[in-house]
Design an enzyme around this catalytic site. Structure first.
Site, mmCIF file in Angstrom:
data_model
loop_
_atom_site.group_PDB
_atom_site.id
_atom_site.type_symbol
_atom_site.label_atom_id
_atom_site.label_comp_id
_atom_site.label_asym_id
_atom_site.label_seq_id
_atom_site.Cartn_x
_atom_site.Cartn_y
_atom_site.Cartn_z
ATOM 1 N N ASN A 140 0.808 -1.234 0.000
ATOM 2 C CA ASN A 140 0.000 0.000 0.000
ATOM 3 C C ASN A 140 0.839 1.280 0.000
ATOM 4 O O ASN A 140 0.401 2.307 0.526
ATOM 5 C CB ASN A 140 -0.958 0.027 1.210
ATOM 6 C CG ASN A 140 -1.800 -1.226 1.259
ATOM 7 O OD1 ASN A 140 -2.289 -1.691 0.218
ATOM 8 N ND2 ASN A 140 -1.966 -1.791 2.440
ATOM 9 N N ARG A 141 2.043 1.192 -0.577
ATOM 10 C CA ARG A 141 2.934 2.367 -0.644
ATOM 11 C C ARG A 141 3.331 2.913 0.738
ATOM 12 O O ARG A 141 3.785 4.038 0.854
ATOM 13 C CB ARG A 141 2.300 3.515 -1.458
ATOM 14 C CG ARG A 141 2.023 3.179 -2.923
ATOM 15 C CD ARG A 141 3.340 3.184 -3.727
ATOM 16 N NE ARG A 141 3.155 3.100 -5.150
ATOM 17 C CZ ARG A 141 3.078 1.973 -5.857
ATOM 18 N NH1 ARG A 141 3.142 0.804 -5.253
ATOM 19 N NH2 ARG A 141 2.948 2.014 -7.166
#
Ligand SMILES: Cc1cc2nc3c(=O)[nH]c(=O)nc-3n(C[C@H](O)[C@H](O)[C@H](O)COP(=O)(O)O)c2cc1C
Length: 206
Positions: free
Chosen positions: A184-185
C-alpha cells in the site's frame, strides 16, 4: 506499470556504530536472490557548470564508513570529482524491493589499495584498462581492438602493471538512507546522518 510492492521487509538499523553494515548484508542477500550484479550502484557527480551526471559503477570496497569503486582517472567522473568531491550514490535491488542512497565526499584511493585490487582482476580486464581512454571519443571499434592487441603483446610473459591513468575513489559517507518497499505504498525509510560523534537516526515518511 503500477507495481504492488509485496514486502521488502521490516526496516531496522541495529548498530548505529556501523551504518554501512546493513548495506553489506543487502548486497549479499541480493546476490543470494539471483541478482547478477548486486554491487552495481549509480553515482552522481557535478561538473563546473553545475550540471549533474550519473552513471553506474561497481562497489568493490567497503569498510565501516567508506565505500570505494575503480575507474579511469582521466574519465569525466574522475575530472568532476577532482573539481567537486561531493558525490551521491544509489543502489536498487528489485529482487529485494530495497534501495540505499548515500551521500558523501570522494577522494582518490591510495596506490597500494589500487594495486591490491588490480592484482585480483582477470588479465584481460587489466589489459582493457590500458587500452581505454575512457570518456574520450573513439573513432572506431577497430581502433580499440588494435590497442587491446598492442598491450596484450607488450605485456606478454609478464605481470600487467597498473596503468598510471587507472585507480579508484573512496567515498567517506556522510548520510545513508535505507528504503524498504511495503504494501500500500507505506514504505519504510530510515535516514542516518553523520554527527561530530556518532550518527543521527530518524524515520522519514515514504
Ligand atoms: C553495471 C555497470 C557497471 C559499471 N561499472 C563501472 C566501474 O566500476 N567503473 C567504471 O569506470 N565504469 C563502470 N561502468 C561504466 C560507466 O557506467 C560509465 O559508462 C563509464 O565509467 C564512463 O563514465 P564517465 O564518462 O561519466 O566517467 C559500468 C557500467 C555498468 C552498466
Amino acid at each position: 506499470m503500477n507495481k504492488q510492492y509485496r514486502d521488502g521487509g521490516d526496516l531496522d538499523v541495529p548498530n548505529l556504530d556501523k551504518p554501512l553494515e546493513l548495506l553489506e548484508s543487502w548486497v549479499k542477500e541480493a546476490k543470494e536472490k539471483g541478482s547478477e550484479v548486486p554491487n552495481a550502484m549509480a553515482i552522481s557527480t557535478v561538473c563546473n557548470d553545475g550540471k549533474s551526471h550519473s552513471r553506474m559503477v561497481l562497489l568493490n570496497y567497503q569498510n565501516d564508513e567508506e565505500i570505494g569503486f575503480f575507474t579511469n582517472l582521466n574519465s569525466n567522473k574522475a575530472l568532476e570529482l577532482r573539481n567537486n568531491n561531493s558525490i551521491s550514490v544509489v543502489f536498487w535491488w528489485p529482487e529485494l524491493e530495497r534501495q540505499v542512497r548515500l551521500e558523501g565526499k570522494a577522494r582518490q584511493m591510495p596506490a597500494n589499495q589500487v594495486l591490491d585490487y588490480h592484482n585480483t582482476r582477470p588479465r584481460k580486464s587489466q589489459i582493457a584498462a590500458w587500452s581505454s581512454n575512457q570518456s574520450e571519443e573513439l573513432q572506431s571499434r577497430e581502433e580499440l581492438a588494435e590497442k587491446f592487441n598492442f598491450y596484450e603483446k607488450k605485456f606478454e610473459g609478464m605481470d600487467v602493471p597498473v596503468p598510471e591513468h587507472w585507480g579508484g575513489f573512496l567515498i567517506t559517507v556522510e548520510s545513508v538512507e535505507y528504503w524498504s518497499g511495503r504494501p500500500n505504498r507505506l514504505h519504510e525509510r530510515i535516514l542516518l546522518t553523520k554527527l561530530e560523534t556518532g550518527w543521527n537516526h530518524k524515520r522519514l515518511y515514504p
